[in-house]
Write a protein that holds these residues in place. Sequence first.
Motif, PDB file in Angstrom:
ATOM      1  N   PHE A  37       2.424   0.128  -3.788  1.00 59.41           N
ATOM      2  CA  PHE A  37       3.561  -0.861  -4.274  1.00 59.41           C
ATOM      3  C   PHE A  37       3.604  -1.782  -3.744  1.00 59.41           C
ATOM      4  N   GLU A  38       2.589  -2.566  -2.487  1.00 64.20           N
ATOM      5  CA  GLU A  38       2.241  -2.998  -1.618  1.00 64.20           C
ATOM      6  C   GLU A  38       1.213  -4.703  -3.524  1.00 64.20           C
ATOM      7  N   MET A  39       0.647  -3.625  -3.772  1.00 67.31           N
ATOM      8  CA  MET A  39      -0.209  -4.296  -5.039  1.00 67.31           C
ATOM      9  C   MET A  39       0.754  -4.852  -5.985  1.00 67.31           C
ATOM     10  N   VAL A  40       1.307  -4.019  -6.515  1.00 73.20           N
ATOM     11  CA  VAL A  40       2.079  -4.260  -7.642  1.00 73.20           C
ATOM     12  C   VAL A  40       3.481  -5.608  -7.045  1.00 73.20           C
ATOM     13  N   GLY A  41       3.929  -5.701  -5.642  1.00 69.23           N
ATOM     14  CA  GLY A  41       4.797  -6.230  -5.390  1.00 69.23           C
ATOM     15  C   GLY A  41       3.998  -7.817  -5.471  1.00 69.23           C
ATOM     16  N   GLU A  42       2.870  -7.651  -4.969  1.00 68.02           N
ATOM     17  CA  GLU A  42       2.302  -8.755  -5.265  1.00 68.02           C
ATOM     18  C   GLU A  42       1.658  -9.762  -6.503  1.00 68.02           C
ATOM     19  N   SER A  43       1.437  -8.425  -7.214  1.00 70.06           N
ATOM     20  CA  SER A  43       1.412  -8.639  -8.128  1.00 70.06           C
ATOM     21  C   SER A  43       1.958  -9.158  -9.339  1.00 70.06           C
ATOM     22  N   LEU A  44       2.872  -9.284  -9.010  1.00 66.33           N
ATOM     23  CA  LEU A  44       4.736  -9.479  -9.833  1.00 66.33           C
ATOM     24  C   LEU A  44       4.365 -11.095 -10.480  1.00 66.33           C
ATOM     25  N   PRO A  45       3.922 -12.331  -9.100  1.00 68.97           N
ATOM     26  CA  PRO A  45       4.456 -13.486  -9.753  1.00 68.97           C
ATOM     27  C   PRO A  45       3.011 -14.051 -11.187  1.00 68.97           C
ATOM     28  N   SER A  46       2.107 -12.726 -10.548  1.00 70.47           N
ATOM     29  CA  SER A  46       1.114 -13.840 -12.054  1.00 70.47           C
ATOM     30  C   SER A  46       1.572 -12.553 -13.136  1.00 70.47           C
TER      31      SER A  46
END
Lengths: 279, 320
Positions: free
Chosen positions: B42-51
């Motif tokens: 969840f965290e990794m997906v969330g933080e990747s969203l802008p990119s």
Amino acid sequence: MKSLGFRKLKNAGMTLVMVASTVAVLIPLILIFVHIVRMGFSSISLDFFTQIPKPTGETGGGMANGMAGSFILIAMASALGIPIGIFGAIYLAEYGGKRISNVIRFGADVLSGIPSIITGMVAYTLLVVPLKGFSALAGAFALALIMIPIVLRTTEEQLKMVPDSLREASLALGVPLWRTSLKVTLRSAMKGVMTGILLAIARIAGETAPLLFTALGNQFWSRKLNEPIAAMPLQIFSFAISPYEDWHRLAWAGALVLVTLMFGLSLSARYFGRAKKQS
Amino acid sequence: MPSDAETRRWKLERGVSGDYIFKGVTVLFAFSILVILLLMIFEMVGESLPSMRKFGWGFIAGREWDAVQGIFGALPYIYGSVVSSILALLIATPLSVATAVFITELAPNKFGGTVAALVELLAAIPSVIYGLWGVLVMAPWLQKTVQPFLMDHLGFLPFFKGAPYGVSMLAAVFILVIMVLPIITSITKEVLLAVPQSQKEAAIALGATRWEMIRMAVLPYGRSGILGAVILGLGRAVGETMAVTMVIGNNPQISLSLLSPAYTMPSVIANEFAETTSTLHASALMEIGLILLVVTLIINALARLLLWSVTRERKGGSRG
């Protein structure tokens, strides 16, 4: 059918190949080990254990702050990771239904295969960002995440080996299940559980990647847990890639200390493991 | 009949209510494993969203990585990770399997045990120490001896063109080989130990030589387990961070030559994540982390399923 002579020749040939492979596997590993011991012993001194690193250009210095930092990080990670691992294992061994236990076991196995640098990134987003800074806490949290699946799986294996008759005897005497779990089951598996704990500590003591952006490292002593903290693996890393001969020496000395610790932990884990099998 | 209140008091005194609390705690901690896994994803997906929003699928195909202009493409890192791990596995697998066979089938009992213990002990050495040796001992040796030799004799191949830097793809492959050897060897050893004695005896009784026994009875029986061990080694190689970062040269280029420096996914995270210049930069690194996470999740799930099937067969076999 090929002739017996040919088959025997082939047998001998393949035996040779396997012996040669074993030698090829052992040689680089032994070379590395011997090199660490040699370089380590020629670089280590009393200063190494009592001094903090000197600024660039000055000779001498040690890794006292790194050793203390690693100790603090390991202690905090253990305080969080070991209870979670052990109690989780008790659930799998004593309560869990077959299917859900398998899911959790699978999860633990998969979790322990995730690269530790990702654990570091997750600890960064969960602790470093909200707390607005790199800290010992975040580093310990990342290390605890690595410990949990290891402790859980080894403890569970040990608990499953405790005979049911022991549990039943305790329950028949009117001891509640929870006391039976702690005082009878866990206690009789304690040696094996210790093996798992020691192996988990050995694993996190050398972890570097998860500390890169959590504990960050520190040239000096840290006074608070919400500050960046030095750790031996981090110091070995930054000294190894530095261009200074003197820092390389410190890195070798650090490697020797770390490898000694690692082997000490592995050997005592083996000792516990062996004692378990004999009894 | 005791009243409800009495029963409750009896239960309390006997600590029966402690059972509920205790069970609650164990449930909570056992499920924390799954919570951690989901939280990571969840965290990794969330933080990747802008990119992800900015670059889409182009992120994977992009060759440019420019923090100043805010252009991020992960291809050089993916290329570096794939090539270094695959090559390392190609070299390490036959050596490890042969060593495991040597330990379980050929060596006298005590000696085999010693070799196995040695291999396991060396598997415990932290990767930063392999990196230390790699950068201070192996890389200079490659630069002075191995790479000039390769250039002189095999220089006509595109794989061995260029200048001898020492730190290079070749160095990363070597260090990965050394690091995955103990892992694949020790797991393969466990798998081979699970081969039933009767299988081997049957082969010998039919007049097989020892090698024929290994080829006909031991290796086929352990096939899926060995595959599991190799895949687990692959997972380790793909995620290996410190040692590779220290010897690969950290240059995001796609070059056929093994002599030139390269870069891997974990390495770029290790080098840049603590000092990102913008949210997009951090997010791009997170997305690289997410790719790495997904790949290692698949690899590990696969390896565990293969290994589990072997160990389960063993348990069934010993009972029957």
